[in-house]
Every structure is written in C-alpha cells, then in structure tokens.
Design a protein around this motif. Structure first.
Motif, PDB file in Angstrom:
ATOM      1  N   GLU A  45       2.229  11.200   7.294  1.00 45.70           N
ATOM      2  CA  GLU A  45       1.287  10.105   7.473  1.00 45.70           C
ATOM      3  C   GLU A  45       1.830   9.172   8.547  1.00 45.70           C
ATOM      4  N   LEU A  82       9.403  -2.974   1.643  1.00 46.95           N
ATOM      5  CA  LEU A  82       9.143  -1.936   0.644  1.00 46.95           C
ATOM      6  C   LEU A  82       9.963  -2.172  -0.616  1.00 46.95           C
ATOM      7  N   ASP A 138       0.834  -1.211   0.000  1.00 46.60           N
ATOM      8  CA  ASP A 138       0.000   0.000   0.000  1.00 46.60           C
ATOM      9  C   ASP A 138       0.866   1.258   0.000  1.00 46.60           C
ATOM     10  N   ILE A 139       1.907   1.260   0.809  1.00 47.02           N
ATOM     11  CA  ILE A 139       2.812   2.411   0.892  1.00 47.02           C
ATOM     12  C   ILE A 139       3.524   2.615  -0.434  1.00 47.02           C
ATOM     13  N   ASP A 140       4.030   1.539  -1.020  1.00 50.50           N
ATOM     14  CA  ASP A 140       4.681   1.636  -2.331  1.00 50.50           C
ATOM     15  C   ASP A 140       3.743   2.264  -3.362  1.00 50.50           C
ATOM     16  N   ASP A 167       1.007   4.175  -2.806  1.00 48.66           N
ATOM     17  CA  ASP A 167       0.649   5.552  -2.445  1.00 48.66           C
ATOM     18  C   ASP A 167       1.788   6.547  -2.666  1.00 48.66           C
ATOM     19  N   TYR A 168       3.007   6.096  -2.542  1.00 48.35           N
ATOM     20  CA  TYR A 168       4.161   6.992  -2.662  1.00 48.35           C
ATOM     21  C   TYR A 168       4.944   6.771  -3.952  1.00 48.35           C
ATOM     22  N   CYS A 217       2.055   5.054  10.029  1.00 48.58           N
ATOM     23  CA  CYS A 217       1.916   3.603   9.890  1.00 48.58           C
ATOM     24  C   CYS A 217       2.180   3.012  11.272  1.00 48.58           C
ATOM     25  N   TYR A 227      -2.153   3.850   7.828  1.00 45.21           N
ATOM     26  CA  TYR A 227      -1.760   2.439   7.715  1.00 45.21           C
ATOM     27  C   TYR A 227      -1.782   1.789   9.095  1.00 45.21           C
ATOM     28  N   ILE A 253      10.439   9.097   0.173  1.00 48.12           N
ATOM     29  CA  ILE A 253       9.820   8.994   1.495  1.00 48.12           C
ATOM     30  C   ILE A 253      10.904   9.067   2.568  1.00 48.12           C
ATOM     31  N   VAL A 296      11.157   7.877   6.174  1.00 51.82           N
ATOM     32  CA  VAL A 296      10.483   7.025   7.139  1.00 51.82           C
ATOM     33  C   VAL A 296      11.092   7.326   8.510  1.00 51.82           C
ATOM     34  N   LEU A 322       6.744   9.583   6.708  1.00 48.96           N
ATOM     35  CA  LEU A 322       5.916   8.478   7.172  1.00 48.96           C
ATOM     36  C   LEU A 322       6.413   8.088   8.558  1.00 48.96           C
TER      37      LEU A 322
END
Length: 183
Positions: free
Chosen positions: A128, A60, A30-32, A34-35, A130, A147, A40, A42, A100
C-alpha cells in the motif's frame, strides 16, 4: 527554518507545519486500524520522504520495521523524467510482508507505479502507499493510493523533505517556490 529565513524564495505556503502534523496523526490512526495485529514494513522513499516517514512512524501506535529505498526520476530539474533508477535498494526481504510505501509527493505517478510493480514482484503479502502530497492534475498513470495527506496544485513545491537542487528540505511547511529561484 521559517518563512523569514527564506526571503523571496517562497511564493506562498500551501500546507502549514500544524496542518502536516495533524494530518499525519490522522493517517497514523487509519494505518494503525487497518494493520491491527499485523507486522508492517514501512518503506521510505529517499530523500524526500525522510520527514514524512519520521513523523508518521512517531505517530503510529503499532510496532513497525523501517527500511529505505532510493529511486530517482528527476535529476536537478523540476519535471519528472519518467526514467527510474534504483540508487539504494531495500535491505529487507519482502516475502509475505505487509509493505507500506511512504512518499513525500506523487506527481506524474510514473516512478511510484514502477516502484509498486517492483516491490510486488518480490512476493509481499500486500503493498500500500501513504503519501503526504498528491498532484491529481499531474497524474499520467492511475495509482490506487490508500493514504493521502493533501492534494496540491500542479506547481513546483518545496519544504518538509521536498527540495529544489537539494535545498529547502528542512523547511517545516510545504510551499510553492518562486519562479526566480529556478528560472
């Protein structure tokens, strides 16, 4: 470390090692998505998010930059104090970065709410969150968490980075701690 190594310290396992690995792969996908095409940053929240951050980053398929921040609102007890202290700040500049935050658990949400506001004040493109675990029944503030790995009951949990008095972090699953350990 496995459940036999823990004797009677663990009451019950809530999330197995296999469930964690599978869910982190799903969150990473999902992160891959969305971004896609974005860099990113993190940000792992020490110490609890070490396991989550390491396994999520490995799952990821995007390049990420990692940094760490340590904030505390617990001390050695089992309830959040709500008073946040920065123990280690970020090394990275957040200006125009996609951030993130990676958390082990969201309990009351007070610490995370403070952290989001603090990071947003530094001029990022986005922030965001997670988290591996969330306790919906313990929430004292409403936080938009993009997330979420698992919702868990409002009980004291350990394992997979979560501790009690710095013990149990290296347990590969998430479990409730038997009351005799902390009473």
């Amino acid at each position: 470390m496995d459940s036999q190594d823990l004797g009677t310290d663990i009451e019950r396992i809530l999330v197995t090692e296999e469930q964690i690995a599978s869910r982190l792969r799903e969150l990473a996908a999902d992160i891959d998505a969305d971004y896609a095409g974005k860099d990113i940053l993190v940000v792992g929240v020490l110490k609890g998010a070490v396991m989550v951050m390491a396994d999520l980053a490995r799952a990821l398929h995007s390049h990420v930059t990692m940094d760490w921040m340590a904030v505390s609102s617990y001390g050695s007890g089992t309830q959040s104090s709500g008073v946040v202290r920065i123990l280690k700040d970020l090394d990275a500049d957040l200006t125009d970065r996609h951030v993130l935050i990676v958390e082990d658990i969201i309990d009351s949400g007070l610490t995370l709410s403070w952290l989001i506001a603090n990071l947003n004040s530094r001029g990022p493109a986005s922030v965001e969150v997670c988290t591996l675990l969330r306790k919906p029944e313990a929430a004292k503030v409403d936080i938009d968490v993009k997330y979420v790995g698992f919702d868990v009951p409002n009980e004291f949990v350990v394992g997979y980075g979560l501790d009690y008095s710095e013990k149990y972090r290296n347990v590969p699953f998430v479990a409730t701690l038997a009351p005799h350990v902390y009473s």
